[in-house]
Design a protein around this motif. Structure first.
Motif, PDB file in Angstrom:
ATOM      1  N   VAL A 104       0.845  -1.209   0.000  1.00 56.86           N
ATOM      2  CA  VAL A 104       0.000   0.000   0.000  1.00 56.86           C
ATOM      3  C   VAL A 104       0.875   1.253   0.000  1.00 56.86           C
ATOM      4  O   VAL A 104       0.643   2.211  -0.744  1.00 56.86           O
ATOM      5  N   PHE A 120     -13.552   6.954 -10.987  1.00 59.60           N
ATOM      6  CA  PHE A 120     -14.547   6.237 -10.197  1.00 59.60           C
ATOM      7  C   PHE A 120     -15.912   6.866 -10.452  1.00 59.60           C
ATOM      8  O   PHE A 120     -16.005   8.052 -10.775  1.00 59.60           O
ATOM      9  N   PRO A 121     -16.986   6.078 -10.278  1.00 55.08           N
ATOM     10  CA  PRO A 121     -18.321   6.654 -10.454  1.00 55.08           C
ATOM     11  C   PRO A 121     -18.687   7.556  -9.271  1.00 55.08           C
ATOM     12  O   PRO A 121     -19.644   7.308  -8.559  1.00 55.08           O
ATOM     13  N   LYS A 122     -17.874   8.558  -9.044  1.00 54.18           N
ATOM     14  CA  LYS A 122     -18.100   9.532  -7.980  1.00 54.18           C
ATOM     15  C   LYS A 122     -17.916  10.922  -8.585  1.00 54.18           C
ATOM     16  O   LYS A 122     -17.587  11.046  -9.758  1.00 54.18           O
ATOM     17  N   TYR A 130     -10.017  10.889  -3.163  1.00 56.30           N
ATOM     18  CA  TYR A 130      -9.987   9.469  -2.782  1.00 56.30           C
ATOM     19  C   TYR A 130      -8.654   9.071  -2.146  1.00 56.30           C
ATOM     20  O   TYR A 130      -8.611   8.534  -1.038  1.00 56.30           O
ATOM     21  N   ILE A 134      -7.783   8.015   1.875  1.00 59.41           N
ATOM     22  CA  ILE A 134      -7.443   6.679   2.371  1.00 59.41           C
ATOM     23  C   ILE A 134      -6.050   6.653   2.979  1.00 59.41           C
ATOM     24  O   ILE A 134      -5.757   5.800   3.799  1.00 59.41           O
ATOM     25  N   HIS A 135      -5.192   7.596   2.590  1.00 56.18           N
ATOM     26  CA  HIS A 135      -3.865   7.601   3.179  1.00 56.18           C
ATOM     27  C   HIS A 135      -3.757   8.546   4.365  1.00 56.18           C
ATOM     28  O   HIS A 135      -2.671   8.731   4.916  1.00 56.18           O
TER      29      HIS A 135
ATOM     30  N   SER B 345      -8.177   1.929  -8.133  1.00 61.75           N
ATOM     31  CA  SER B 345      -8.168   2.134  -6.691  1.00 61.75           C
ATOM     32  C   SER B 345      -6.945   1.476  -6.052  1.00 61.75           C
ATOM     33  O   SER B 345      -6.268   2.086  -5.223  1.00 61.75           O
ATOM     34  N   ALA B 350      -4.912   1.902  -2.286  1.00 63.85           N
ATOM     35  CA  ALA B 350      -6.002   1.476  -1.418  1.00 63.85           C
ATOM     36  C   ALA B 350      -5.830  -0.008  -1.124  1.00 63.85           C
ATOM     37  O   ALA B 350      -5.352  -0.756  -1.972  1.00 63.85           O
ATOM     38  N   THR B 351      -6.229  -0.431   0.074  1.00 63.24           N
ATOM     39  CA  THR B 351      -6.209  -1.865   0.360  1.00 63.24           C
ATOM     40  C   THR B 351      -7.402  -2.509  -0.340  1.00 63.24           C
ATOM     41  O   THR B 351      -8.283  -1.823  -0.864  1.00 63.24           O
ATOM     42  N   GLU B 354     -10.619  -1.411   1.325  1.00 66.71           N
ATOM     43  CA  GLU B 354     -11.005  -0.044   0.948  1.00 66.71           C
ATOM     44  C   GLU B 354     -11.551  -0.014  -0.468  1.00 66.71           C
ATOM     45  O   GLU B 354     -12.512   0.679  -0.773  1.00 66.71           O
ATOM     46  N   THR B 355     -10.898  -0.788  -1.342  1.00 62.17           N
ATOM     47  CA  THR B 355     -11.355  -0.833  -2.732  1.00 62.17           C
ATOM     48  C   THR B 355     -12.770  -1.386  -2.817  1.00 62.17           C
ATOM     49  O   THR B 355     -13.628  -0.842  -3.512  1.00 62.17           O
ATOM     50  N   LYS B 358     -15.229   1.301  -0.996  1.00 57.94           N
ATOM     51  CA  LYS B 358     -15.425   2.644  -1.542  1.00 57.94           C
ATOM     52  C   LYS B 358     -15.659   2.664  -3.043  1.00 57.94           C
ATOM     53  O   LYS B 358     -16.241   3.610  -3.558  1.00 57.94           O
ATOM     54  N   VAL B 359     -15.167   1.660  -3.755  1.00 56.51           N
ATOM     55  CA  VAL B 359     -15.311   1.699  -5.206  1.00 56.51           C
ATOM     56  C   VAL B 359     -16.255   0.619  -5.712  1.00 56.51           C
ATOM     57  O   VAL B 359     -17.252   0.905  -6.373  1.00 56.51           O
ATOM     58  N   ALA B 362     -19.791   0.901  -4.188  1.00 57.56           N
ATOM     59  CA  ALA B 362     -20.451   2.104  -4.688  1.00 57.56           C
ATOM     60  C   ALA B 362     -20.923   1.889  -6.112  1.00 57.56           C
ATOM     61  O   ALA B 362     -22.027   2.282  -6.481  1.00 57.56           O
ATOM     62  N   ALA B 363     -20.084   1.237  -6.921  1.00 56.87           N
ATOM     63  CA  ALA B 363     -20.457   1.042  -8.324  1.00 56.87           C
ATOM     64  C   ALA B 363     -21.517  -0.042  -8.476  1.00 56.87           C
ATOM     65  O   ALA B 363     -22.347   0.024  -9.365  1.00 56.87           O
TER      66      ALA B 363
END
Lengths: 275, 459
Positions: A104, A120-122, A130, A134-135, B345, B350-351, B354-355, B358-359, B362-363
């Protein structure tokens, strides 16, 4: 003069180097890297040094392993089942395949931009926020706003999207999406950015903008770009490495590779005889 | 007679096919490549001309001849037997005649009946033969007409395709008509119910005691048809089931998509499919014999009063039934998330968790929501588990340790035993069924809309 490449690899393949290195600091150094997909031997004894704060282009015909090798540098090959990497890859003299290394953390230092824009779909804002989130790089809303704006400015996208940060990132045009992905990558403040054919899905105008951006980013980041376009390699890179059938054939400064290659295969590829 | 007619149609169609194909081959030999359709299409064209109208005629005949013969039979009876007798009485006379005609004798039938039975047998035989003769004549005519149309440039292929598409339209119209018929019958009976019990009382009443006397000598309650406790019971059990199944199913799907190796997946997936294939009555056994006693003894040891057939037991077992359903739909939704998003992601550092959170979730959320809603609508309509494991008394409670009843259980109990189809007790079942149907229909429509909207996004 800096010895950029080991003269001979483990496989006995003769790897020549051409020209002079522009900088002295080596950011990424690979020695005798082999990659296997199950039984398939995809990368054979590749050794290469990537100088810091410059752009290095990986060129070569389709299926030559340049993307596979790129994905070794942030260990994205770990996510593919049955993929095995041997050899030694060092980032700032630290072995990235060391068992103690947190992948990571590595990926926070080595960002990546993909062939197809993959926001991402955001919202646009959330896409950039993002990574910092997360970090844990930010403390408070103002901090995050600042990082998002800074990243979007660095990616030359701020002026176009500053009034619609809440809109979905997927609603942007292809070129804007790719610059958004670059902003997303630089938001975590990486040292190296890997780009896997970042312009292959873009039109010529969007491509020109991304290339311009790569040239600017070179001030602060080490960039490795895989490309099919030799013109692009010539335009944006200072160093070029030519891959063929899983072997690193030749590497050196872009100018020398394109004007005075040593290897016949490099010459043939550059002059368009195959590839 | 019906069998003979159908065999005759089959035989004639085969003959027609052979004759038509022979004509086609003759055209082919005579005019070479300028023939429009292959010989087999000429054969098929003649065969459908012969077979399909005859088949339709036979089916119509079989459907209508009974009624016609019945009315003729009634008309032929002596006036003394029919005057002053109405609807049900006439039906009784008719069925007596038919029993005698079929050789089923109960005691000494009246001579008029025996006479009528003999007449019935005679007429039935006559009608049967008449049908065979008429159908045969129709086929001969159709055969002749179809043959005159055959020619080298005749578009037999197109004509046959038209017949074929007609057949498919007929099949789909049939399916739709059956559905409409079911809904209409539900509506008609429900309207009959709502004439006896006001719709407001049914929808908002808090008291459900449908057992009322249907004969004067029966002892029973007065009947109360407030459906709220029944629907509340359904909601409690469906909620327990969903709360149990949704997280388990979703986590299973996430594990299978994101973490499991190929080997684990090749074991877990078939096991889940076995779970999906267990008959609901077996789940019912499981609920009654294993889960309910366990919940009761656990509840008692914790000092909670748990009913022997608690909503919790039925809900949990129903949840187990729904797990494979939710996990397979969530699995599809998660798998449909493009790999590039996941890679994007991971590449930022991202771990995996988390992936996923959050991704991927969500999708995939619309697809997962759609799957859960479909599961809820199944839970609401599920019958066997609750018939075995839930209670019969409609209690107005949301405590899952109490015994509750559900809409489906009430429908089953209302239609078991002595029933008269003009009492509110029986008709209430149709009203319950109608509301249940509308609820699940609404849920399905919403779920499918969500799932479809989400599909458009990535394909």
């Amino acid at each position: 003069m800096e010895q950029l490449v080991a003269p001979t690899s483990k496989m006995g393949v003769d790897v020549r180097h051409t020209g002079e290195a522009g900088t002295t600091e080596i950011k990424v150094s690979a020695q005798n890297v082999d990659v296997f997909y199950g039984e398939k031997h995809a990368i054979k004894g590749v050794s290469v040094n990537v100088p810091a704060r410059s752009v290095m282009a990986f060129i070569g015909p389709s299926g030559c392993g340049k993307s596979t090798f790129l994905r070794c540098i942030n260990r994205m090959n770990d996510t593919i089942e049955g993929c095995k990497v041997t050899g030694n890859i060092r980032l700032d003299d630290r072995d990235i395949y060391d068992a103690n290394l947190d992948v990571v953390e590595l990926r926070a230092r080595v960002g990546m931009v993909f062939q197809k824009p993959n926001p991402f779909p955001k919202s646009i804002f959330e896409n950039v926020a993002y990574g910092p989130r997360i970090h844990g790089l930010v403390h408070g809303k103002a901090d995050l706003d600042a990082i998002v704006e800074q990243s979007l400015r660095k990616a030359a996208l701020w002026e176009e999207v500053k009034d619609r940060l809440k809109e979905p990132g997927t609603g942007l045009s292809g070129g804007q999406q790719q610059r958004l992905c670059i902003a997303r990558a630089i938001a975590v403040n990486p040292e190296v950015i890997l780009m896997d054919e970042p312009c292959s899905a873009l039109d010529p105008i969007a491509t020109a903008r991304v290339e311009e951006l790569i040239d600017e980013l070179r001030q602060n980041y080490t960039i490795i770009i895989v490309t099919h376009s030799m013109q692009q390699a010539a335009r944006v890179s200072q160093q070029t490495a030519f891959f063929h059938l899983g072997i690193l054939v030749e590497t050196g400064s872009t100018e020398f590779i394109f004007t005075n290659p040593h290897d016949q295969r490099t010459q043939d590829y550059i002059t368009g005889r195959f590839g | 007679m019906l069998g003979t007619a159908l065999l005759l149609i089959l035989g004639m169609s085969i003959v027609a096919f052979i004759v038509g194909r022979a004509s086609g081959r003759r055209f082919l030999r005579a005019s070479g490549s300028s023939i429009h359709s292959l010989p087999s299409y000429h054969g098929l064209f003649v065969a459908v001309w012969v077979g399909v109208p005859a088949l339709v005629l036979v089916l119509l005949w079989a459907a209508l001849s009974g009624t016609i013969v019945d009315s003729l039979l009634l008309a032929s009876l002596p006036d003394s037997m029919t005057t002053g007798v109405t609807g049900a009485g006439l039906d009784l006379v008719l069925s007596e005649i038919k029993n005698v005609a079929a050789g089923l004798l109960f005691g000494e039938p009246r001579p008029e009946i025996v006479e009528a039975a003999a007449r019935l047998n005679r007429w039935d035989a006559l009608a049967g033969w008449a049908m065979v003769v008429v159908v045969f004549a129709l086929m001969i005519v159709a055969f002749a007409v179809a043959r005159t149309r055959l020619a080298p440039r005749f578009r037999a292929r197109n004509a046959f395709e038209r017949w074929l598409s007609g057949l498919m339209i007929a099949a789909s119209v049939g399916a739709i008509l059956v559905t409409v018929g079911i809904v209409v019958s539900l509506l008609v009976e429900s309207l009959a119910f709502f004439r006896m019990v006001p719709i407001g009382e049914f929808l908002f009443g808090l008291n459900w005691e449908p057992q009322m006397p249907i004969r004067a000598d029966q002892v029973a309650g007065l009947g109360a048809f407030g459906a709220v406790p029944v629907f509340l019971g359904t909601i409690v059990i469906a909620t327990v089931a969903t709360l149990f199944a949704a997280p388990v199913g979703l986590f299973t799907a996430i594990y299978l998509v994101e973490y499991a190796s190929e080997r684990v997946r090749s074991v877990v997936k078939p096991v889940l499919e076995v779970l999906a294939g267990v008959p609901t009555i077996v789940y019912g056994f499981f609920a009654v014999l294993t889960v309910a006693p366990a919940i009761r003894s656990t509840g008692n040891s914790l000092g909670l009063a748990a009913s022997p057939n608690s909503a919790l037991a039925a809900g949990v077992v129903m949840g187990i039934m729904l797990i494979p359903f939710i996990s397979s739909l969530s699995d599809d939704a998660l798998r449909a998330v493009p790999r590039s998003l996941r890679d994007g992601s991971l590449a930022i550092g991202a771990t995996r968790a988390e992936t996923v959170r959050k991704v991927m979730l969500a999708a995939a959320l619309p697809g997962i929501m759609g799957g859960v809603l479909l599961a809820v609508s199944r839970a609401i309509g599920e019958t066997m588990i609750v018939v075995m494991a839930a209670g019969l008394i409609a209690t107005l409670t949301i405590n899952p340790l109490d015994s509750v009843t559900t809409v489906t259980v009430q429908i089953v109990t209302l239609l078991i035993g002595d029933t008269a189809f003009d009492s509110p007790k029986t008709l209430a079942a149709f009203a319950l069924g109608l509301v249940l149907f509308l609820t699940t229909l609404l849920l399905n429509v919403i779920a499918l809309r969500i799932v479809n909207r989400y599909r458009e996004k990535y394909d």
